[in-house]
Every structure is written in C-alpha cells, then in structure tokens.
Design a protein around this motif. Sequence first.
Motif, PDB file in Angstrom:
ATOM      1  N   ARG A  73       0.785  -1.419  -0.481  1.00  0.00           N
ATOM      2  CA  ARG A  73       0.094   0.051  -0.239  1.00  0.00           C
ATOM      3  C   ARG A  73       1.156   1.607  -0.111  1.00  0.00           C
ATOM      4  NH1 ARG A  73      -5.427  -0.541   0.818  1.00  0.00           N
ATOM      5  NH2 ARG A  73      -5.474   1.431   1.913  1.00  0.00           N
ATOM      6  N   LEU A  74       0.251   2.598  -0.397  1.00  0.00           N
ATOM      7  CA  LEU A  74       1.626   3.538  -0.837  1.00  0.00           C
ATOM      8  C   LEU A  74       0.157   4.541  -0.348  1.00  0.00           C
ATOM      9  CD1 LEU A  74       4.105   4.817  -1.092  1.00  0.00           C
ATOM     10  CD2 LEU A  74       3.864   4.524  -3.392  1.00  0.00           C
ATOM     11  N   GLY A  75       0.189   5.784   0.183  1.00  0.00           N
ATOM     12  CA  GLY A  75      -0.900   6.713   0.628  1.00  0.00           C
ATOM     13  C   GLY A  75      -2.354   5.949   0.486  1.00  0.00           C
ATOM     14  N   GLY A  76      -2.501   5.246   1.296  1.00  0.00           N
ATOM     15  CA  GLY A  76      -3.623   3.978   1.222  1.00  0.00           C
ATOM     16  C   GLY A  76      -4.403   3.570   0.602  1.00  0.00           C
ATOM     17  N   VAL A  77      -3.770   3.393  -1.094  1.00  0.00           N
ATOM     18  CA  VAL A  77      -4.277   2.961  -1.865  1.00  0.00           C
ATOM     19  C   VAL A  77      -3.258   1.615  -2.066  1.00  0.00           C
ATOM     20  CG1 VAL A  77      -4.292   2.746  -4.396  1.00  0.00           C
ATOM     21  CG2 VAL A  77      -4.331   5.257  -2.876  1.00  0.00           C
ATOM     22  N   ASP A  78      -3.571   0.400  -2.348  1.00  0.00           N
ATOM     23  CA  ASP A  78      -3.457  -1.003  -2.553  1.00  0.00           C
ATOM     24  C   ASP A  78      -2.595  -0.967  -3.895  1.00  0.00           C
ATOM     25  OD1 ASP A  78      -6.141  -2.931  -1.538  1.00  0.00           O
ATOM     26  OD2 ASP A  78      -4.120  -2.316  -0.765  1.00  0.00           O
ATOM     27  N   VAL A  79      -1.239  -0.931  -3.988  1.00  0.00           N
ATOM     28  CA  VAL A  79      -0.221  -1.341  -5.681  1.00  0.00           C
ATOM     29  C   VAL A  79      -0.515  -2.623  -5.547  1.00  0.00           C
ATOM     30  CG1 VAL A  79       2.254  -0.184  -6.413  1.00  0.00           C
ATOM     31  CG2 VAL A  79       0.718   1.092  -5.256  1.00  0.00           C
ATOM     32  N   TRP A  80      -0.834  -3.474  -7.269  1.00  0.00           N
ATOM     33  CA  TRP A  80      -0.554  -4.636  -6.990  1.00  0.00           C
ATOM     34  C   TRP A  80       1.014  -4.978  -8.199  1.00  0.00           C
ATOM     35  CZ3 TRP A  80      -3.371  -8.385  -5.426  1.00  0.00           C
ATOM     36  CH2 TRP A  80      -4.329  -8.003  -3.733  1.00  0.00           C
ATOM     37  N   GLY A  81       1.307  -5.537  -8.963  1.00  0.00           N
ATOM     38  CA  GLY A  81       2.264  -5.841  -9.121  1.00  0.00           C
ATOM     39  C   GLY A  81       1.335  -6.640 -10.799  1.00  0.00           C
TER      40      GLY A  81
END
Length: 114
Positions: A97-105
């Motif tokens: 997560r970055l800045g409350g947002v999920d980051v997926w590969g």
Amino acid sequence: QANLVESGGGLVQAGGSLRLSCSASGSRLSLFVMAWYRQAPGKERELVATYGGKDTNFADSVKGRFTMSRDKLYKTVYLQMNGLKPEDTAVYYCKTRLGGVDVWGQGTQVTVSA
C-alpha cells in the motif's frame, strides 16, 4: 513512478521448488508491509502470505512449504516455494500500500504439473 514487479514463475513438476521475487520501484514504495496473493483459473484471488513489519504469516494451505525473505532496504521480497503441488498452480501477485492505495504487481504464472 511506483510499481511492483513479480518474477520467477514457471513450470515445475510436483515436489519441485520455485522462488518468486517481488521488486518495488520508486523511492516511496516499500515492502516493509506486503502480501502475496494467488489466483487460480476460475477461482477467487486468495491470500498466500503476508509480511507485517517483521512478522510473517502464511495460509494453512502453504504453511510449512513456503517461506519469505527480503532485502534490508525492503525493496525486494522473495517467496520460496518448496514441495509444490498441482493445486499451487496460479498467477501469483504481490501487493503493498502507498498513500492508502493498494499497489499490485502484474503477476507471475506458476504451473505445477502432476
């Protein structure tokens, strides 16, 4: 730009091993807290393992067979998969997560033949 890239998937016979990597790019992205998921054809995405700071947790289905490690900069996490079974066949994703947002590969395919 921050993103995650998985690698290391492939085709392996049952009982074999693979090591997946999840690499984070971008100065703001860290893998201090992260998770591995997998999705088999026709099935929902399921949680495989998590790094919660220094603690690791594994789904019952992979416990005792999968382990994780990471580099000291928290930029790369490795998922070591031993004793692979055909039911482990799936696309494997890492997430943070970055800045409350999920980051997926984008995912990496793991196929285990019987």
